[in-house]
Each structure stands twice: as structure tokens, then as C-alpha cells.
Design a protein around this motif. Sequence first.
Motif, PDB file in Angstrom:
ATOM      1  N   LEU A  57      -3.680  -9.569   4.809  1.00 38.38           N
ATOM      2  CA  LEU A  57      -2.369  -9.165   5.301  1.00 38.38           C
ATOM      3  C   LEU A  57      -2.402  -7.648   5.442  1.00 38.38           C
ATOM      4  O   LEU A  57      -2.980  -6.959   4.602  1.00 38.38           O
ATOM      5  N   TRP A  58      -1.795  -7.119   6.508  1.00 32.40           N
ATOM      6  CA  TRP A  58      -1.841  -5.668   6.704  1.00 32.40           C
ATOM      7  C   TRP A  58      -0.514  -5.131   7.189  1.00 32.40           C
ATOM      8  O   TRP A  58       0.314  -5.840   7.744  1.00 32.40           O
ATOM      9  N   GLU A  59      -0.350  -3.843   6.937  1.00 28.50           N
ATOM     10  CA  GLU A  59       0.834  -3.106   7.357  1.00 28.50           C
ATOM     11  C   GLU A  59       0.381  -1.753   7.877  1.00 28.50           C
ATOM     12  O   GLU A  59      -0.651  -1.211   7.458  1.00 28.50           O
ATOM     13  N   TYR A  60       1.171  -1.178   8.752  1.00 27.24           N
ATOM     14  CA  TYR A  60       0.925   0.182   9.218  1.00 27.24           C
ATOM     15  C   TYR A  60       1.696   1.165   8.349  1.00 27.24           C
ATOM     16  O   TYR A  60       2.824   0.910   7.952  1.00 27.24           O
ATOM     17  N   ALA A  61       1.068   2.304   8.068  1.00 23.71           N
ATOM     18  CA  ALA A  61       1.750   3.351   7.314  1.00 23.71           C
ATOM     19  C   ALA A  61       2.885   3.942   8.155  1.00 23.71           C
ATOM     20  O   ALA A  61       2.795   4.032   9.371  1.00 23.71           O
ATOM     21  N   ASP A  62       3.950   4.308   7.487  1.00 24.13           N
ATOM     22  CA  ASP A  62       5.090   4.936   8.143  1.00 24.13           C
ATOM     23  C   ASP A  62       5.001   6.438   7.911  1.00 24.13           C
ATOM     24  O   ASP A  62       5.165   6.922   6.791  1.00 24.13           O
ATOM     25  N   THR A  63       4.721   7.180   8.968  1.00 15.08           N
ATOM     26  CA  THR A  63       4.522   8.623   8.812  1.00 15.08           C
ATOM     27  C   THR A  63       5.817   9.379   8.589  1.00 15.08           C
ATOM     28  O   THR A  63       5.802  10.575   8.310  1.00 15.08           O
ATOM     29  N   ASP A  64       6.940   8.698   8.686  1.00 17.42           N
ATOM     30  CA  ASP A  64       8.232   9.372   8.539  1.00 17.42           C
ATOM     31  C   ASP A  64       8.709   9.444   7.093  1.00 17.42           C
ATOM     32  O   ASP A  64       9.750  10.024   6.815  1.00 17.42           O
ATOM     33  N   ILE A  65       7.985   8.816   6.172  1.00 14.60           N
ATOM     34  CA  ILE A  65       8.398   8.874   4.771  1.00 14.60           C
ATOM     35  C   ILE A  65       7.293   9.515   3.952  1.00 14.60           C
ATOM     36  O   ILE A  65       6.157   9.657   4.417  1.00 14.60           O
ATOM     37  N   LEU A  66       7.631   9.912   2.748  1.00 19.22           N
ATOM     38  CA  LEU A  66       6.680  10.615   1.903  1.00 19.22           C
ATOM     39  C   LEU A  66       5.461   9.749   1.613  1.00 19.22           C
ATOM     40  O   LEU A  66       5.562   8.535   1.430  1.00 19.22           O
ATOM     41  N   ILE A  67       4.291  10.395   1.571  1.00 17.57           N
ATOM     42  CA  ILE A  67       3.049   9.661   1.345  1.00 17.57           C
ATOM     43  C   ILE A  67       3.105   8.888   0.032  1.00 17.57           C
ATOM     44  O   ILE A  67       2.673   7.740  -0.050  1.00 17.57           O
ATOM     45  N   LYS A  68       3.661   9.481  -0.991  1.00 19.34           N
ATOM     46  CA  LYS A  68       3.699   8.814  -2.285  1.00 19.34           C
ATOM     47  C   LYS A  68       4.478   7.508  -2.198  1.00 19.34           C
ATOM     48  O   LYS A  68       4.066   6.484  -2.748  1.00 19.34           O
ATOM     49  N   ILE A  69       5.612   7.516  -1.517  1.00 22.61           N
ATOM     50  CA  ILE A  69       6.393   6.287  -1.358  1.00 22.61           C
ATOM     51  C   ILE A  69       5.638   5.303  -0.478  1.00 22.61           C
ATOM     52  O   ILE A  69       5.568   4.108  -0.761  1.00 22.61           O
ATOM     53  N   ASP A  70       5.034   5.797   0.575  1.00 27.37           N
ATOM     54  CA  ASP A  70       4.352   4.933   1.531  1.00 27.37           C
ATOM     55  C   ASP A  70       3.182   4.209   0.884  1.00 27.37           C
ATOM     56  O   ASP A  70       2.942   3.028   1.134  1.00 27.37           O
ATOM     57  N   GLU A  71       2.413   4.892   0.050  1.00 25.45           N
ATOM     58  CA  GLU A  71       1.267   4.263  -0.592  1.00 25.45           C
ATOM     59  C   GLU A  71       1.697   3.178  -1.578  1.00 25.45           C
ATOM     60  O   GLU A  71       0.958   2.239  -1.827  1.00 25.45           O
ATOM     61  N   TRP A  72       2.893   3.301  -2.120  1.00 25.13           N
ATOM     62  CA  TRP A  72       3.388   2.261  -3.017  1.00 25.13           C
ATOM     63  C   TRP A  72       3.720   0.999  -2.246  1.00 25.13           C
ATOM     64  O   TRP A  72       3.558  -0.104  -2.732  1.00 25.13           O
ATOM     65  N   LYS A  73       4.181   1.162  -1.028  1.00 27.93           N
ATOM     66  CA  LYS A  73       4.613   0.011  -0.243  1.00 27.93           C
ATOM     67  C   LYS A  73       3.449  -0.576   0.549  1.00 27.93           C
ATOM     68  O   LYS A  73       3.428  -0.550   1.772  1.00 27.93           O
ATOM     69  N   ARG A  74       2.490  -1.119  -0.157  1.00 30.11           N
ATOM     70  CA  ARG A  74       1.365  -1.753   0.515  1.00 30.11           C
ATOM     71  C   ARG A  74       1.803  -3.094   1.106  1.00 30.11           C
ATOM     72  O   ARG A  74       2.943  -3.529   0.944  1.00 30.11           O
ATOM     73  N   ALA A  75       0.874  -3.732   1.805  1.00 35.70           N
ATOM     74  CA  ALA A  75       1.213  -4.931   2.573  1.00 35.70           C
ATOM     75  C   ALA A  75       1.831  -6.030   1.713  1.00 35.70           C
ATOM     76  O   ALA A  75       2.863  -6.605   2.061  1.00 35.70           O
ATOM     77  N   PHE A  76       1.238  -6.323   0.577  1.00 37.23           N
ATOM     78  CA  PHE A  76       1.745  -7.422  -0.234  1.00 37.23           C
ATOM     79  C   PHE A  76       3.080  -7.079  -0.869  1.00 37.23           C
ATOM     80  O   PHE A  76       3.964  -7.922  -0.975  1.00 37.23           O
ATOM     81  N   ARG A  77       3.243  -5.825  -1.294  1.00 34.20           N
ATOM     82  CA  ARG A  77       4.514  -5.433  -1.907  1.00 34.20           C
ATOM     83  C   ARG A  77       5.633  -5.440  -0.880  1.00 34.20           C
ATOM     84  O   ARG A  77       6.767  -5.790  -1.180  1.00 34.20           O
ATOM     85  N   ARG A  78       5.329  -5.019   0.330  1.00 36.60           N
ATOM     86  CA  ARG A  78       6.349  -5.007   1.377  1.00 36.60           C
ATOM     87  C   ARG A  78       6.840  -6.414   1.701  1.00 36.60           C
ATOM     88  O   ARG A  78       7.964  -6.603   2.145  1.00 36.60           O
ATOM     89  N   ASN A  79       5.986  -7.390   1.505  1.00 36.61           N
ATOM     90  CA  ASN A  79       6.352  -8.773   1.800  1.00 36.61           C
ATOM     91  C   ASN A  79       6.724  -9.561   0.550  1.00 36.61           C
ATOM     92  O   ASN A  79       6.878 -10.781   0.613  1.00 36.61           O
ATOM     93  N   ALA A  80       6.873  -8.856  -0.591  1.00 36.80           N
ATOM     94  CA  ALA A  80       7.313  -9.466  -1.847  1.00 36.80           C
ATOM     95  C   ALA A  80       6.447 -10.650  -2.239  1.00 36.80           C
ATOM     96  O   ALA A  80       6.933 -11.688  -2.694  1.00 36.80           O
ATOM     97  N   ILE A  81       5.139 -10.504  -2.065  1.00 37.47           N
ATOM     98  CA  ILE A  81       4.198 -11.564  -2.448  1.00 37.47           C
ATOM     99  C   ILE A  81       3.644 -11.234  -3.830  1.00 37.47           C
ATOM    100  O   ILE A  81       2.984 -10.215  -4.025  1.00 37.47           O
ATOM    101  N   GLU A  82       3.917 -12.085  -4.771  1.00 35.89           N
ATOM    102  CA  GLU A  82       3.501 -11.870  -6.157  1.00 35.89           C
ATOM    103  C   GLU A  82       2.014 -12.162  -6.302  1.00 35.89           C
ATOM    104  O   GLU A  82       1.503 -13.152  -5.783  1.00 35.89           O
ATOM    105  N   ILE A  83       1.321 -11.286  -7.021  1.00 38.93           N
ATOM    106  CA  ILE A  83      -0.099 -11.495  -7.290  1.00 38.93           C
ATOM    107  C   ILE A  83      -0.212 -12.306  -8.578  1.00 38.93           C
ATOM    108  O   ILE A  83       0.043 -11.800  -9.666  1.00 38.93           O
ATOM    109  N   VAL A  84      -0.565 -13.568  -8.454  1.00 34.70           N
ATOM    110  CA  VAL A  84      -0.633 -14.442  -9.623  1.00 34.70           C
ATOM    111  C   VAL A  84      -1.864 -14.108 -10.450  1.00 34.70           C
ATOM    112  O   VAL A  84      -2.820 -13.486  -9.964  1.00 34.70           O
ATOM    113  N   GLN A  85      -1.855 -14.534 -11.701  1.00 29.12           N
ATOM    114  CA  GLN A  85      -2.896 -14.133 -12.645  1.00 29.12           C
ATOM    115  C   GLN A  85      -4.285 -14.603 -12.213  1.00 29.12           C
ATOM    116  O   GLN A  85      -5.273 -13.909 -12.409  1.00 29.12           O
TER     117      GLN A  85
END
Length: 212
Positions: free
Chosen positions: A51-79
Amino acid sequence: MKKYRDTHHYYLSNFFKHSELNYDSLWLFYNYEDGIQMETFFPDQKVYSFLWEYADTDILIKIDEWKRAFRRNAIEIVQEAKLHIRNYLSQERKVYLDCLETSLVTADGKFKDLTAYDIGQRFVQIVADENISFTDIDLSFLEVTDTADKFRALIRILDTDGIQALILNGYHHRGELLKVCIVKKGETGLKTKEVLSLPIFENTYVAMPFNW
């Protein structure tokens, strides 16, 4: 679910010459209320779900790096899953490429709530033997600039021992979820009596994966 074998290679012949067609494809049409059970077709295999996402250059890099593809789609990483992370540049845009390594049963449950648009645009899966690791998958096709050449190079990873299938995703205009399983020619596990009798692509959307 309805399934059809593309015995005439309507889809793959758009990208490969007849002499290069060493692959077959099976088209699966699901209603959204149906349960997706790809493990039926590939028992005892595991799947790498990209799964992939494009970086948003309009927001701070620190916030953008937190919002990776899986987090943006609220997909939980199971154990029991493994998450693999890669970053790429595409036309000077940063792309966050995440890959979840799981069983097919887990993957079917995790991604069932993605919208048809997201599934078609930003989702592809690679089915592999249990002994295949993420580092065994040759991702060099991602560096190819031309999108059609990139797609052909992706399909050719099926020539690697232990890689069983590629699962492309899309949708039909009736609202059905569409999965296209591409396998090496002669793969016996995907046989079906029904065949695609006509090229149906004007009514379907199947993206070329990693079409950045």
C-alpha cells in the motif's frame, strides 16, 4: 463471487507480445457483502500486501512522515504480521511504500474496508511460498521510469522461484470488487470452466500497480 479465466489474454496482451505471454490470469468479481477468501486459491501461502501514499509537501515533514500509508488508512498492524517500509522518489514526489507480510486470511480481513477507488489505485499483493522473505522479492522494477515497462517488469517477478501469484485490484462499474490473479502459465490451482468471452475493460478499472 464469479470467476473467469482470461484464456484469450485480453488483458496481458496489452503489455506483452504473444511470444512473451508466459502468464495466465483469473478474474474474480466480488459483491461487497461477500467475504473475500483468497486463501481458497492459494492454500498454505503467505502474501505481501503493498500500500502506498504520496507525501504532502504542504505540511511539515515531521507530521508527514508519521502519516505513512498504513496509518493514513487506519490499518492495524497485528502481532503476527511483519511491516516492511520503503521510501521512493517519483517525479520528485516522495512515495511511502509499506508492505504487510501476513497470511492470506489475515490480509483479506485487514483490507476489506478499503474503498474500491483506493484498492484500485494504491494496492497490490504478491503471493509467495512460506520460505520466501521480503528481501527475496526483487523490487528493482520500481526504479523503471516508463509506467508500462515498470508493469511488465513487475509481472516478470513471477519467473522467480517461490513467487506464486500477483493480485491486482480494481472494480467493475456495477460496484463489484475485482481481483485479477496473474500466475505463471500452466498454474493448475486457478482452473475454472468459465472464460472471459469478450474484452470487458470498458466496464472495469484495473490500475497498473506502482503507476507513480
